[in-house]
Scaffold this motif. Sequence first.
Motif, PDB file in Angstrom:
ATOM      1  N   ASP A 143      48.019  40.928  46.949  1.00  0.00           N
ATOM      2  CA  ASP A 143      47.187  41.276  45.793  1.00  0.00           C
ATOM      3  C   ASP A 143      46.616  40.010  45.165  1.00  0.00           C
ATOM      4  O   ASP A 143      45.441  39.971  44.782  1.00  0.00           O
ATOM      5  CB  ASP A 143      47.995  42.059  44.763  1.00  0.00           C
ATOM      6  CG  ASP A 143      48.324  43.467  45.242  1.00  0.00           C
ATOM      7  OD1 ASP A 143      47.662  43.958  46.191  1.00  0.00           O
ATOM      8  OD2 ASP A 143      49.243  44.083  44.670  1.00  0.00           O
ATOM      9  N   GLU A 144      47.440  38.978  45.058  1.00  0.00           N
ATOM     10  CA  GLU A 144      46.974  37.703  44.489  1.00  0.00           C
ATOM     11  C   GLU A 144      45.885  37.090  45.358  1.00  0.00           C
ATOM     12  O   GLU A 144      44.906  36.544  44.853  1.00  0.00           O
ATOM     13  CB  GLU A 144      48.151  36.730  44.331  1.00  0.00           C
ATOM     14  CG  GLU A 144      47.777  35.393  43.742  1.00  0.00           C
ATOM     15  CD  GLU A 144      47.348  35.428  42.278  1.00  0.00           C
ATOM     16  OE1 GLU A 144      46.812  34.413  41.807  1.00  0.00           O
ATOM     17  OE2 GLU A 144      47.546  36.452  41.609  1.00  0.00           O
ATOM     18  N   GLY A 145      46.046  37.181  46.674  1.00  0.00           N
ATOM     19  CA  GLY A 145      45.024  36.664  47.593  1.00  0.00           C
ATOM     20  C   GLY A 145      43.709  37.404  47.447  1.00  0.00           C
ATOM     21  O   GLY A 145      42.640  36.790  47.467  1.00  0.00           O
ATOM     22  N   SER A 146      43.789  38.714  47.279  1.00  0.00           N
ATOM     23  CA  SER A 146      42.568  39.515  47.077  1.00  0.00           C
ATOM     24  C   SER A 146      41.868  39.125  45.784  1.00  0.00           C
ATOM     25  O   SER A 146      40.641  38.974  45.744  1.00  0.00           O
ATOM     26  CB  SER A 146      42.902  41.008  47.029  1.00  0.00           C
ATOM     27  OG  SER A 146      43.325  41.455  48.280  1.00  0.00           O
ATOM     28  N   ARG A 147      42.649  38.954  44.723  1.00  0.00           N
ATOM     29  CA  ARG A 147      42.059  38.548  43.434  1.00  0.00           C
ATOM     30  C   ARG A 147      41.437  37.160  43.533  1.00  0.00           C
ATOM     31  O   ARG A 147      40.351  36.920  42.997  1.00  0.00           O
ATOM     32  CB  ARG A 147      43.111  38.596  42.322  1.00  0.00           C
ATOM     33  CG  ARG A 147      43.473  40.011  41.903  1.00  0.00           C
ATOM     34  CD  ARG A 147      44.324  40.040  40.647  1.00  0.00           C
ATOM     35  NE  ARG A 147      45.615  39.407  40.834  1.00  0.00           N
ATOM     36  CZ  ARG A 147      46.718  40.021  41.245  1.00  0.00           C
ATOM     37  NH1 ARG A 147      46.686  41.317  41.518  1.00  0.00           N
ATOM     38  NH2 ARG A 147      47.851  39.369  41.379  1.00  0.00           N
ATOM     39  N   ALA A 148      42.110  36.256  44.228  1.00  0.00           N
ATOM     40  CA  ALA A 148      41.574  34.895  44.393  1.00  0.00           C
ATOM     41  C   ALA A 148      40.258  34.941  45.167  1.00  0.00           C
ATOM     42  O   ALA A 148      39.283  34.296  44.779  1.00  0.00           O
ATOM     43  CB  ALA A 148      42.593  33.999  45.100  1.00  0.00           C
TER      44      ALA A 148
END
Length: 92
Positions: free
Chosen positions: A76-81
Amino acid sequence: MSPQWDTIGFVIASKYRLAVLSVLEDGPATTTEIADTKDLSPSHVSRALGRLRTRSLVELTVPEEQRKNRRYDLTDEGSRAWEKIQRAGLAS
């Protein structure tokens, strides 16, 4: 929660890390698939994946013990980044 700019800076400092996130945006892939899609060296892609995993931006989708055909996906953090990188026009 929005990714911090130090995370964004970490990603955009490497064309390999950018390439990995851009391919994984479309779904899980192996190191070879990522390398072939972007015409990059698999060893460089593998190193980028390891560093992105350390930052919890990508995750392994198969058991850790599996040594062949290891598939990775964005967290999820990678997608947001990745979304923030694209919105800021930093994904050249």
